[in-house]
Design a protein around this motif. Structure first.
Motif, mmCIF file in Angstrom:
data_model
loop_
_atom_site.group_PDB
_atom_site.id
_atom_site.type_symbol
_atom_site.label_atom_id
_atom_site.label_comp_id
_atom_site.label_asym_id
_atom_site.label_seq_id
_atom_site.Cartn_x
_atom_site.Cartn_y
_atom_site.Cartn_z
ATOM 1 N N LYS A 269 -9.873 -1.005 9.767
ATOM 2 C CA LYS A 269 -10.346 -1.002 11.152
ATOM 3 C C LYS A 269 -11.278 -2.184 11.405
ATOM 4 N N ASP A 270 -11.073 -2.841 12.534
ATOM 5 C CA ASP A 270 -11.871 -3.966 13.015
ATOM 6 C C ASP A 270 -11.681 -5.259 12.215
ATOM 7 N N LYS A 271 -10.716 -5.290 11.316
ATOM 8 C CA LYS A 271 -10.355 -6.562 10.683
ATOM 9 C C LYS A 271 -9.418 -7.298 11.644
ATOM 10 N N VAL A 272 -9.464 -8.593 11.620
ATOM 11 C CA VAL A 272 -8.584 -9.398 12.469
ATOM 12 C C VAL A 272 -7.202 -9.453 11.821
ATOM 13 N N CYS A 273 -6.158 -9.341 12.622
ATOM 14 C CA CYS A 273 -4.790 -9.431 12.107
ATOM 15 C C CYS A 273 -3.955 -10.328 13.021
ATOM 16 N N ALA A 274 -3.118 -11.147 12.403
ATOM 17 C CA ALA A 274 -2.176 -12.002 13.136
ATOM 18 C C ALA A 274 -0.848 -11.985 12.394
ATOM 19 N N ALA A 275 0.208 -12.413 13.071
ATOM 20 C CA ALA A 275 1.552 -12.329 12.509
ATOM 21 C C ALA A 275 2.326 -13.627 12.661
ATOM 22 N N ILE A 276 3.201 -13.852 11.699
ATOM 23 C CA ILE A 276 4.116 -14.999 11.707
ATOM 24 C C ILE A 276 5.504 -14.476 11.335
ATOM 25 N N ALA A 277 6.524 -14.918 12.061
ATOM 26 C CA ALA A 277 7.899 -14.524 11.765
ATOM 27 C C ALA A 277 8.795 -15.750 11.757
ATOM 28 N N VAL A 278 9.761 -15.747 10.859
ATOM 29 C CA VAL A 278 10.699 -16.871 10.775
ATOM 30 C C VAL A 278 12.116 -16.328 10.610
ATOM 31 N N HIS B 27 2.606 -6.091 14.509
ATOM 32 C CA HIS B 27 1.587 -5.694 15.487
ATOM 33 C C HIS B 27 1.379 -4.175 15.472
ATOM 34 N N ALA B 28 2.473 -3.422 15.432
ATOM 35 C CA ALA B 28 2.373 -1.962 15.435
ATOM 36 C C ALA B 28 1.566 -1.487 14.231
ATOM 37 N N TRP B 29 1.828 -2.055 13.069
ATOM 38 C CA TRP B 29 1.079 -1.696 11.856
ATOM 39 C C TRP B 29 -0.408 -1.967 12.046
ATOM 40 N N LEU C 90 -2.155 -2.274 14.847
ATOM 41 C CA LEU C 90 -2.742 -1.401 15.859
ATOM 42 C C LEU C 90 -2.956 0.012 15.326
ATOM 43 N N ILE C 91 -2.031 0.509 14.534
ATOM 44 C CA ILE C 91 -2.168 1.842 13.946
ATOM 45 C C ILE C 91 -3.391 1.908 13.029
ATOM 46 N N HIS C 92 -3.743 0.781 12.419
ATOM 47 C CA HIS C 92 -4.927 0.714 11.556
ATOM 48 C C HIS C 92 -6.208 0.414 12.337
ATOM 49 N N GLY C 93 -6.124 0.208 13.650
ATOM 50 C CA GLY C 93 -7.312 -0.098 14.434
ATOM 51 C C GLY C 93 -7.813 -1.516 14.229
ATOM 52 N N MET C 94 -6.916 -2.405 13.870
ATOM 53 C CA MET C 94 -7.289 -3.799 13.642
ATOM 54 C C MET C 94 -7.416 -4.545 14.971
ATOM 55 N N ILE C 95 -8.076 -5.677 14.923
ATOM 56 C CA ILE C 95 -8.212 -6.550 16.088
ATOM 57 C C ILE C 95 -7.030 -7.513 16.043
ATOM 58 N N LEU C 96 -6.070 -7.296 16.897
ATOM 59 C CA LEU C 96 -4.835 -8.057 16.882
ATOM 60 C C LEU C 96 -4.988 -9.342 17.686
ATOM 61 N N VAL C 97 -4.667 -10.465 17.083
ATOM 62 C CA VAL C 97 -4.670 -11.743 17.786
ATOM 63 C C VAL C 97 -3.299 -12.388 17.637
ATOM 64 N N ALA C 98 -2.986 -13.252 18.564
ATOM 65 C CA ALA C 98 -1.720 -13.983 18.517
ATOM 66 C C ALA C 98 -2.028 -15.456 18.266
#
Length: 192
Positions: free
Chosen positions: A108-117, A133-135, A137-145
């Motif tokens: 919770k409250d850790k920053v998370c970002a994603a990359i796909a190829v 992103h769903a993963w 958000l379910i953990h309560g992370m801070i989602l950034v793009a």
């Protein structure tokens, strides 16, 4: 501050290269990239032992090391190639097993970002990002793009393997760098 990159690929190829591009934008931070192909990760058995014993998984394999790294990180950048329109099975197994970390809200409250190829344009990259992103958000992370100049859902690239080397589109490389810059920006805001 620590940033963990997770290469959800079954090999060390274009996804790893894109994570490296993102990490280059995080100068001054403690960064590490792990590749799931270096670990044995069993499926979650949904035995509920982790819910009963404070978040400890009874299946002993490489997951425990990865879970500790995720707990220690301030930010996590997850990268995955597109496998039939979504994340890899190995990454899905990691996500399922991370239920242990949700018991105590360790992410919770850790920053998370994603990359796909993917191998083609419109080859499932956005759906792959959405699964990550769903993963988060379910953990309560801070989602950034990603951020300027792209500002969409995360790093998105098209890659081909030619003569044993990976050719990644320039725009995709820039979106991966943009993800790294955005993670840096948000971590700096949090640090203040």
């Amino acid at each position: 501050m620590k940033v963990l990159g997770i290469n959800g690929s079954h090999r060390k190829g274009s996804t790893l290269l894109l994570l490296e591009e993102a990490m280059r934008e995080l100068e001054g931070f403690d960064t590490e990239i792990i590749s799931l192909c270096d670990y044995e990760i069993a499926y979650c058995k949904v035995c509920n032992a982790c819910k009963k014993n404070g978040g400890i998984c009874v299946v002993k394999d490489g997951y425990q090391k990865i879970a500790e790294k995720m707990k220690e990180a301030d930010a996590i950048i997850v990268g995955s190639p597109v496998y039939f329109g979504s994340i890899t099975g190995m990454l899905k197994s990691l996500f399922d097993r991370s239920r242990t970390l949700r018991v105590n809200w360790d992410l919770k409250d850790k920053v998370c970002a994603a990359i796909a190829v993917g191998a083609t344009k419109h080859g499932g990259q956005e759906h792959t990002l959405q699964a990550i992103h769903a993963w988060a958000l379910i953990h309560g992370m801070i989602l950034v793009a990603d951020s300027s100049p792209t500002a969409h859902f995360g790093g998105v690239a098209v890659a081909k393997q030619v003569d044993g080397k990976f050719e990644i589109d320039d725009w995709g490389i820039e979106t991966a760098r943009s993800v790294g810059r955005r993670v840096r920006e948000v971590l700096n805001l949090i640090k203040r």
